[in-house]
Design a protein around this motif. Structure first.
Motif, PDB file in Angstrom:
ATOM      1  N   ARG A 107      28.388  44.505  82.889  1.00 21.66           N
ATOM      2  CA  ARG A 107      29.096  45.582  83.583  1.00 21.66           C
ATOM      3  C   ARG A 107      29.440  46.734  82.648  1.00 21.66           C
ATOM      4  NH1 ARG A 107      34.071  43.966  87.333  1.00 21.66           N
ATOM      5  NH2 ARG A 107      32.305  42.874  88.307  1.00 21.66           N
ATOM      6  N   ALA A 108      29.893  46.436  81.437  1.00 29.26           N
ATOM      7  CA  ALA A 108      30.263  47.492  80.490  1.00 29.26           C
ATOM      8  C   ALA A 108      29.040  48.321  80.090  1.00 29.26           C
ATOM      9  CB  ALA A 108      30.908  46.888  79.253  1.00 29.26           C
ATOM     10  N   GLU A 109      27.912  47.648  79.909  1.00 28.34           N
ATOM     11  CA  GLU A 109      26.678  48.372  79.565  1.00 28.34           C
ATOM     12  C   GLU A 109      26.243  49.278  80.714  1.00 28.34           C
ATOM     13  OE1 GLU A 109      21.929  47.525  78.814  1.00 28.34           O
ATOM     14  OE2 GLU A 109      23.367  45.898  78.426  1.00 28.34           O
ATOM     15  N   ILE A 110      26.349  48.769  81.941  1.00 22.57           N
ATOM     16  CA  ILE A 110      25.963  49.564  83.110  1.00 22.57           C
ATOM     17  C   ILE A 110      26.797  50.835  83.176  1.00 22.57           C
ATOM     18  CG2 ILE A 110      26.014  49.653  85.631  1.00 22.57           C
ATOM     19  CD1 ILE A 110      25.256  46.686  85.654  1.00 22.57           C
ATOM     20  N   ARG A 111      28.122  50.690  83.000  1.00 24.50           N
ATOM     21  CA  ARG A 111      28.986  51.867  83.079  1.00 24.50           C
ATOM     22  C   ARG A 111      28.627  52.885  81.993  1.00 24.50           C
ATOM     23  NH1 ARG A 111      33.045  53.764  85.592  1.00 24.50           N
ATOM     24  NH2 ARG A 111      33.118  51.893  86.881  1.00 24.50           N
ATOM     25  N   GLU A 112      28.432  52.402  80.783  1.00 21.26           N
ATOM     26  CA  GLU A 112      28.116  53.302  79.675  1.00 21.26           C
ATOM     27  C   GLU A 112      26.797  54.039  79.917  1.00 21.26           C
ATOM     28  OE1 GLU A 112      27.400  53.181  74.817  1.00 21.26           O
ATOM     29  OE2 GLU A 112      27.746  51.325  75.948  1.00 21.26           O
ATOM     30  N   ARG A 113      25.769  53.312  80.350  1.00 24.44           N
ATOM     31  CA  ARG A 113      24.458  53.936  80.527  1.00 24.44           C
ATOM     32  C   ARG A 113      24.435  54.884  81.723  1.00 24.44           C
ATOM     33  NH1 ARG A 113      20.030  49.220  79.540  1.00 24.44           N
ATOM     34  NH2 ARG A 113      18.683  50.836  80.446  1.00 24.44           N
ATOM     35  N   VAL A 114      25.154  54.542  82.791  1.00 23.18           N
ATOM     36  CA  VAL A 114      25.222  55.442  83.942  1.00 23.18           C
ATOM     37  C   VAL A 114      25.942  56.726  83.558  1.00 23.18           C
ATOM     38  CG1 VAL A 114      26.192  55.791  86.244  1.00 23.18           C
ATOM     39  CG2 VAL A 114      25.046  53.639  85.685  1.00 23.18           C
ATOM     40  N   GLU A 115      27.043  56.606  82.831  1.00 24.57           N
ATOM     41  CA  GLU A 115      27.781  57.806  82.411  1.00 24.57           C
ATOM     42  C   GLU A 115      26.935  58.675  81.488  1.00 24.57           C
ATOM     43  OE1 GLU A 115      31.387  56.276  80.763  1.00 24.57           O
ATOM     44  OE2 GLU A 115      32.344  55.988  82.728  1.00 24.57           O
ATOM     45  N   GLN A 116      26.157  58.055  80.612  1.00 22.97           N
ATOM     46  CA  GLN A 116      25.263  58.817  79.742  1.00 22.97           C
ATOM     47  C   GLN A 116      24.195  59.543  80.559  1.00 22.97           C
ATOM     48  OE1 GLN A 116      23.785  55.830  77.050  1.00 22.97           O
ATOM     49  NE2 GLN A 116      25.511  56.029  75.633  1.00 22.97           N
ATOM     50  N   ALA A 117      23.636  58.853  81.567  1.00 20.79           N
ATOM     51  CA  ALA A 117      22.598  59.473  82.402  1.00 20.79           C
ATOM     52  C   ALA A 117      23.169  60.631  83.205  1.00 20.79           C
ATOM     53  CB  ALA A 117      21.990  58.423  83.335  1.00 20.79           C
ATOM     54  N   LEU A 118      24.374  60.483  83.722  1.00 18.83           N
ATOM     55  CA  LEU A 118      25.009  61.561  84.476  1.00 18.83           C
ATOM     56  C   LEU A 118      25.254  62.775  83.579  1.00 18.83           C
ATOM     57  CD1 LEU A 118      27.551  59.611  86.702  1.00 18.83           C
ATOM     58  CD2 LEU A 118      25.699  61.081  87.522  1.00 18.83           C
ATOM     59  N   ALA A 119      25.728  62.525  82.366  1.00 17.03           N
ATOM     60  CA  ALA A 119      25.960  63.640  81.441  1.00 17.03           C
ATOM     61  C   ALA A 119      24.639  64.334  81.102  1.00 17.03           C
ATOM     62  CB  ALA A 119      26.639  63.130  80.177  1.00 17.03           C
ATOM     63  N   MET A 120      23.577  63.558  80.988  1.00 14.54           N
ATOM     64  CA  MET A 120      22.275  64.101  80.612  1.00 14.54           C
ATOM     65  C   MET A 120      21.760  65.091  81.653  1.00 14.54           C
ATOM     66  SD  MET A 120      18.867  61.914  79.665  1.00 14.54           S
ATOM     67  CE  MET A 120      19.891  60.800  78.706  1.00 14.54           C
ATOM     68  N   VAL A 121      22.054  64.832  82.938  1.00 16.22           N
ATOM     69  CA  VAL A 121      21.564  65.712  84.003  1.00 16.22           C
ATOM     70  C   VAL A 121      22.628  66.692  84.472  1.00 16.22           C
ATOM     71  CG1 VAL A 121      19.863  64.025  84.779  1.00 16.22           C
ATOM     72  CG2 VAL A 121      22.130  64.054  85.854  1.00 16.22           C
ATOM     73  N   GLY A 122      23.732  66.780  83.741  1.00 14.47           N
ATOM     74  CA  GLY A 122      24.759  67.769  84.065  1.00 14.47           C
ATOM     75  C   GLY A 122      25.660  67.408  85.225  1.00 14.47           C
ATOM     76  N   LEU A 123      25.851  66.099  85.483  1.00 15.02           N
ATOM     77  CA  LEU A 123      26.699  65.663  86.598  1.00 15.02           C
ATOM     78  C   LEU A 123      27.762  64.663  86.108  1.00 15.02           C
ATOM     79  CD1 LEU A 123      23.980  65.097  89.370  1.00 15.02           C
ATOM     80  CD2 LEU A 123      25.537  67.040  89.156  1.00 15.02           C
ATOM     81  N   ALA A 124      28.350  64.952  84.975  1.00 15.97           N
ATOM     82  CA  ALA A 124      29.257  64.001  84.332  1.00 15.97           C
ATOM     83  C   ALA A 124      30.437  63.592  85.211  1.00 15.97           C
ATOM     84  CB  ALA A 124      29.766  64.587  83.013  1.00 15.97           C
TER      85      ALA A 124
END
Length: 358
Positions: A107-124
């Motif tokens: 779960r912690a990895e999922i949250r971290e990677r999703v937040e990174q992906a959102l930041a990458m596409v400008g939707l943090a």
């Protein structure tokens, strides 16, 4: 990241081929655009790479491993569709996290990677929003993040911006190019928009009727098209039919040097390779209209046989409707049976070939 190898891939439907004996190598970190009109086979080829279609013949290899018969979920690829394909009953976070949950990541990895992906596409800050609350451009960014979060070796984009308005398309393609360059991810991008291909690609694959017409960097595709089809599909091109006699191309309205064997030929002339000079000759071309684009004017000229030529002129040029003009040609292509046989005015040449009239 990854190297993609396509060997003699074909896809038949009934008695016809959507893709016919295509071979292509895509290098690690390269962005290749598959460009062509509807029905050219570009999306079918992309779907075969992603595992959504199975080839009738040939092989697809990623890093020298044969993936031809693997299903999509077992391939190191991520695909972004034109339709976004988001789940409307889930929020943005859950849409992006879905693939990671299928892989049973912590779960912690999922949250971290999703937040990174959102930041990458400008939707943090958009993780808790429902997808129905997003604009079309934002939905497409979520679809991109959903693919990137799985860290694919190869990213596949199937006309992802086709449903968006022109301004938003231009903005998002710049963002995609920046993300792709930053990650160094091998990418194939399907489009029928020449501007998109010219702006994004390291190389362009021009497809027609299931086969590759030409594979080259954008500047080569534009300046040195191998076929009449490629010349007409990329950018604006004037075509005029001539008869070549003793090294001279003759047309009802004009002649110019064409050093190829005698016989019929087609000349291709870019608008920027044409210059205009006012003329008092009754049989000279006539200006039909002039369109001011701010950076330049695009002038339509009607020749005597009804052929319409387009010339690109400086914005301050005064070319009123009905003005008689002579044409100057600084570069042109010669085609026979659809293939280029000669090119005049190589890149960087300052030589202008002045059109003469019979």
């Amino acid at each position: 990241m990854a190297r993609l190898t396509i060997k003699g891939v074909s896809k038949s439907f009934g008695t016809g081929f959507a893709v016919n004996d295509v071979s292509l190598d895509v290098e690690d970190g390269e962005l290749v655009c598959l460009l062509g009109p509807s029905g050219s086979g570009k999306s079918t080829l992309l779907r075969m790479i992603g595992g959504f279609e199975r080839p009738s013949a040939g092989e697809i290899l990623i890093d020298a491993k044969d993936v031809t018969r693997l299903p999509p979920e077992r391939r190191p690829t991520g695909m972004v569709f034109q339709s976004h394909a988001l789940w409307t009953h889930w929020n943005v976070f859950d849409n992006i996290a879905f693939g990671l949950r299928l892989r049973r990541r912590p779960r912690a990895e999922i949250r971290e990677r999703v937040e990174q992906a959102l930041a990458m596409v400008g939707l943090a800050d958009y993780g808790q929003r429902m997808t129905t609350q997003l604009s079309g451009g934002q939905q497409q960014r979520v679809a991109l993040a959903r693919s990137l979060v799985l860290e694919p070796k190869i990213l596949l984009l199937d006309e992802p911006f086709a449903s968006l308005d022109q301004h938003l398309r231009e903005h998002l393609r710049e963002e995609v190019k920046d993300i792709q360059s930053r990650l160094g991810i091998t990418t194939l991008f399907v489009t029928h928009g020449q501007d998109e291909a010219l702006a994004l690609a390291d190389r362009i694959v021009v497809m027609r009727d299931g086969v590759m017409e030409q594979v080259a960097p954008p500047d080569v595709i534009y300046r040195a098209p191998r076929t009449e089809f490629v010349a007409g599909f990329i950018g604006s091109m004037n075509f005029i039919r001539v008869t070549v006699e003793e090294g001279i191309g003759r047309h009802e309205d004009l002649t110019l040097p064409v050093p190829v064997a005698d016989g019929p030929a087609v000349l291709g002339i870019r608008p920027e390779a044409l210059s205009l000079t006012p003329s008092e000759r009754p049989r000279a071309g006539r200006v039909h209209r002039s369109i001011d684009f701010g950076t330049h004017k695009l002038v339509d000229i009607d020749l005597l046989d009804g052929t319409r030529m387009k010339a690109m002129m400086p914005p301050e040029t005064q070319v009123p409707r009905g003005l008689r003009v002579e044409l100057g040609v600084s570069a042109f292509h010669v085609f026979r049976d659809g293939a280029q046989v000669y090119q005049a005015g190589a890149r960087g040449s300052e030589t202008e070939r002045r059109v003469s009239h019979a």
